[in-house]
Design a protein around this motif. Structure first.
Motif, mmCIF file in Angstrom:
data_model
loop_
_atom_site.group_PDB
_atom_site.id
_atom_site.type_symbol
_atom_site.label_atom_id
_atom_site.label_comp_id
_atom_site.label_asym_id
_atom_site.label_seq_id
_atom_site.Cartn_x
_atom_site.Cartn_y
_atom_site.Cartn_z
ATOM 1 N N PRO A 192 72.956 41.775 71.147
ATOM 2 C CA PRO A 192 72.669 42.834 71.606
ATOM 3 C C PRO A 192 74.132 43.438 72.382
ATOM 4 N N LYS A 193 74.277 44.655 72.636
ATOM 5 C CA LYS A 193 75.256 45.070 73.598
ATOM 6 C C LYS A 193 75.028 44.914 75.096
ATOM 7 N N VAL A 194 73.704 44.624 75.216
ATOM 8 C CA VAL A 194 73.309 44.453 76.689
ATOM 9 C C VAL A 194 72.751 43.242 77.411
ATOM 10 N N GLU A 195 72.541 43.056 78.393
ATOM 11 C CA GLU A 195 71.950 41.877 79.177
ATOM 12 C C GLU A 195 70.467 42.020 79.170
ATOM 13 N N SER A 196 69.808 40.878 79.066
ATOM 14 C CA SER A 196 68.185 40.838 78.951
ATOM 15 C C SER A 196 67.676 40.182 80.083
ATOM 16 N N VAL A 197 66.440 40.454 80.370
ATOM 17 C CA VAL A 197 65.752 39.710 81.559
ATOM 18 C C VAL A 197 64.354 39.216 81.237
ATOM 19 N N ILE A 198 63.650 38.281 81.791
ATOM 20 C CA ILE A 198 62.642 37.732 81.392
ATOM 21 C C ILE A 198 61.859 38.173 82.755
ATOM 22 N N LEU A 199 60.613 38.846 82.422
ATOM 23 C CA LEU A 199 59.895 39.623 83.444
ATOM 24 C C LEU A 199 58.425 38.719 83.523
ATOM 25 N N LYS A 200 57.721 38.485 84.505
ATOM 26 C CA LYS A 200 56.407 38.321 84.626
ATOM 27 C C LYS A 200 55.628 39.508 85.086
ATOM 28 N N LEU A 201 54.805 40.036 84.434
ATOM 29 C CA LEU A 201 53.795 41.146 84.563
ATOM 30 C C LEU A 201 52.576 40.857 85.117
ATOM 31 N N THR A 202 51.833 41.131 86.099
ATOM 32 C CA THR A 202 50.540 40.841 86.402
ATOM 33 C C THR A 202 49.890 42.078 86.655
ATOM 34 N N PRO A 203 49.021 42.600 86.053
ATOM 35 C CA PRO A 203 48.062 43.712 86.138
ATOM 36 C C PRO A 203 47.175 43.588 87.473
ATOM 37 N N LYS A 204 47.499 44.843 88.133
ATOM 38 C CA LYS A 204 46.781 44.993 89.509
ATOM 39 C C LYS A 204 45.411 45.117 89.392
ATOM 40 N N LYS A 205 44.683 45.374 88.201
ATOM 41 C CA LYS A 205 43.273 45.387 88.113
ATOM 42 C C LYS A 205 42.885 44.134 88.262
ATOM 43 N N ASN A 206 43.683 43.115 88.101
ATOM 44 C CA ASN A 206 43.039 41.623 88.408
ATOM 45 C C ASN A 206 43.439 41.089 89.819
ATOM 46 N N ILE A 207 43.974 41.991 90.626
ATOM 47 C CA ILE A 207 44.353 41.623 91.725
ATOM 48 C C ILE A 207 43.663 42.516 93.074
ATOM 49 N N ASN A 208 44.209 43.761 93.204
ATOM 50 C CA ASN A 208 43.748 44.757 94.058
ATOM 51 C C ASN A 208 44.432 46.144 93.738
ATOM 52 N N SER A 209 43.567 47.231 93.287
ATOM 53 C CA SER A 209 44.123 48.361 93.099
ATOM 54 C C SER A 209 43.809 49.348 94.109
ATOM 55 N N LYS A 210 44.791 49.995 94.563
ATOM 56 C CA LYS A 210 44.707 50.940 95.579
ATOM 57 C C LYS A 210 44.191 52.405 94.907
ATOM 58 N N ILE A 211 44.269 52.486 93.786
ATOM 59 C CA ILE A 211 44.010 53.938 92.871
ATOM 60 C C ILE A 211 43.038 53.848 92.054
ATOM 61 N N SER A 212 42.364 54.735 91.842
ATOM 62 C CA SER A 212 41.050 54.874 90.920
ATOM 63 C C SER A 212 41.806 55.491 89.542
ATOM 64 N N ASP A 213 41.244 55.389 88.349
ATOM 65 C CA ASP A 213 41.686 55.941 87.144
ATOM 66 C C ASP A 213 42.227 57.433 87.450
ATOM 67 N N GLU A 214 41.026 58.282 88.076
ATOM 68 C CA GLU A 214 41.152 59.476 88.115
ATOM 69 C C GLU A 214 42.460 59.973 88.985
ATOM 70 N N GLU A 215 42.370 59.361 90.013
ATOM 71 C CA GLU A 215 43.548 59.413 91.131
ATOM 72 C C GLU A 215 45.108 59.174 90.142
ATOM 73 N N PHE A 216 44.961 58.276 89.284
ATOM 74 C CA PHE A 216 46.164 57.724 88.762
ATOM 75 C C PHE A 216 46.755 58.799 87.687
ATOM 76 N N LYS A 217 45.458 59.748 87.422
ATOM 77 C CA LYS A 217 45.870 60.693 86.287
ATOM 78 C C LYS A 217 46.800 61.897 87.231
ATOM 79 N N ASN A 218 46.255 62.103 88.236
ATOM 80 C CA ASN A 218 47.143 63.270 89.042
ATOM 81 C C ASN A 218 48.567 62.498 89.542
ATOM 82 N N TYR A 219 48.450 61.298 89.824
ATOM 83 C CA TYR A 219 49.594 60.762 90.440
ATOM 84 C C TYR A 219 50.852 60.827 89.219
ATOM 85 N N GLU A 220 50.176 60.466 87.751
ATOM 86 C CA GLU A 220 50.963 60.517 86.814
ATOM 87 C C GLU A 220 51.689 61.972 86.394
#
Length: 291
Positions: A192-220
């Motif tokens: 590829p013409k670009v470099e890449s990275v390996i990421l670790k992604l952990t959903p916050k639903k499994n940790i501690n969410s500061k925002i409800s689904d409805e609030e996230f819609k407005n936030y988005e």
């Protein structure tokens, strides 16, 4: 020397399979296959695999990761859109006598994902953003994912950083993201013409969410509005992107914004607003946003 040998060995195996099946990879379609065995082993190690894990893999290609994953877990579900590549992988799995891989010949953006607790993938870079947000609508433990380096840096950027963007702000409340390692173009064919990275992604639903689904819609909605003009002052950015908020009349929106007591935030620019500040603003704008 050992790393170069590993890379050479996997590269030869990959080229042999592609040549045998008369497959020509298209760089423009993000068909870049990992040929560095050291990096492959690193990705698998980062996933901390258990024998009862159910793995999702998107864009498995000819099975560079798939086959090794299948040897260590309960099940792998691999989604491959390219029918020719799908057939090659299916044949390889049969030849290797591997029967715990479910292959799905579909577009990963359109198909419903089966149950999984981890995702391990060298993602097709052209669908990085939509596939990431789709994944975060599901419940899982963690993901070990390959992204274009520039995209990965935007994912983890903080406010004030030159890479800070709508993507950064949106992902902040969705997941914890950590860049684990860089991957050079030499680790793939075609390069590829670009470099890449390996990421670790952990959903916050499994940790501690500061925002409800409805609030996230407005936030988005507010994120989309602000980051179209991220270097303008917040109030001006909202007015200039008023269609996203549901307004045609500039004066009407301006009058509604004047009724909200967030002058300190209105003077800030989106690029310098923390996700918490954008969330506060989106809550204040709840009655203003037309849904």
């Amino acid at each position: 020397m050992k790393i170069e040998e590993n890379k050479s060995s996997l590269a030869k195996e990959t080229k042999k399979i592609l040549q045998k099946n008369k497959i020509h990879l298209n760089n423009n379609l993000g068909q870049n296959y990992l040929i560095d065995e050291f990096k492959r082993n690193q990705i698998i190690s980062f996933a901390n695999l258990k024998n009862d894990d159910n793995i999702l893999e998107i864009g498995p290609g000819i099975g560079t990761l798939t086959i090794e994953l299948a040897k260590k877990v309960n099940k792998v579900t691999a989604i491959e859109q390219d029918t020719n590549i799908f057939k090659i992988l299916k044949k390889r799995l049969k030849n290797e006598n591997i029967n715990n891989v479910e292959l799905i010949n579909e577009d990963a953006l359109k198909v419903k994902f089966p149950d999984f607790n981890k995702i391990v993938s060298n993602l097709p870079y052209q669908i990085s953003s939509p596939i990431t947000f789709k994944l975060l609508d599901y419940s899982f433990d963690l993901g070990i994912l390959m992204y274009q380096k520039e995209f990965g840096e935007r994912m983890v950027a903080k406010s004030g950083n030159r890479n800070y963007s709508r993507l950064s702000a949106m992902l902040y409340f969705k997941s914890l993201i950590e860049i684990l390692d860089n991957v050079s173009p030499e680790s793939f064919i075609p390069k590829p013409k670009v470099e890449s990275v390996i990421l670790k992604l952990t959903p916050k639903k499994n940790i501690n969410s500061k925002i409800s689904d409805e609030e996230f819609k407005n936030y988005e909605i507010v994120c989309k509005t602000l980051f179209q003009h991220k270097n303008k002052k917040c109030k001006n950015a909202l007015i200039d992107s008023r269609q996203i908020l549901g307004y045609k009349d500039k004066k009407l929106l301006k009058s509604k914004l004047n009724e909200i007591d967030v002058n300190e935030l209105f003077l800030k620019r989106a690029v310098n607003m923390s996700p918490e500040e954008i969330l506060l603003l989106s809550k204040k704008l709840e009655t203003v946003i037309k849904k």
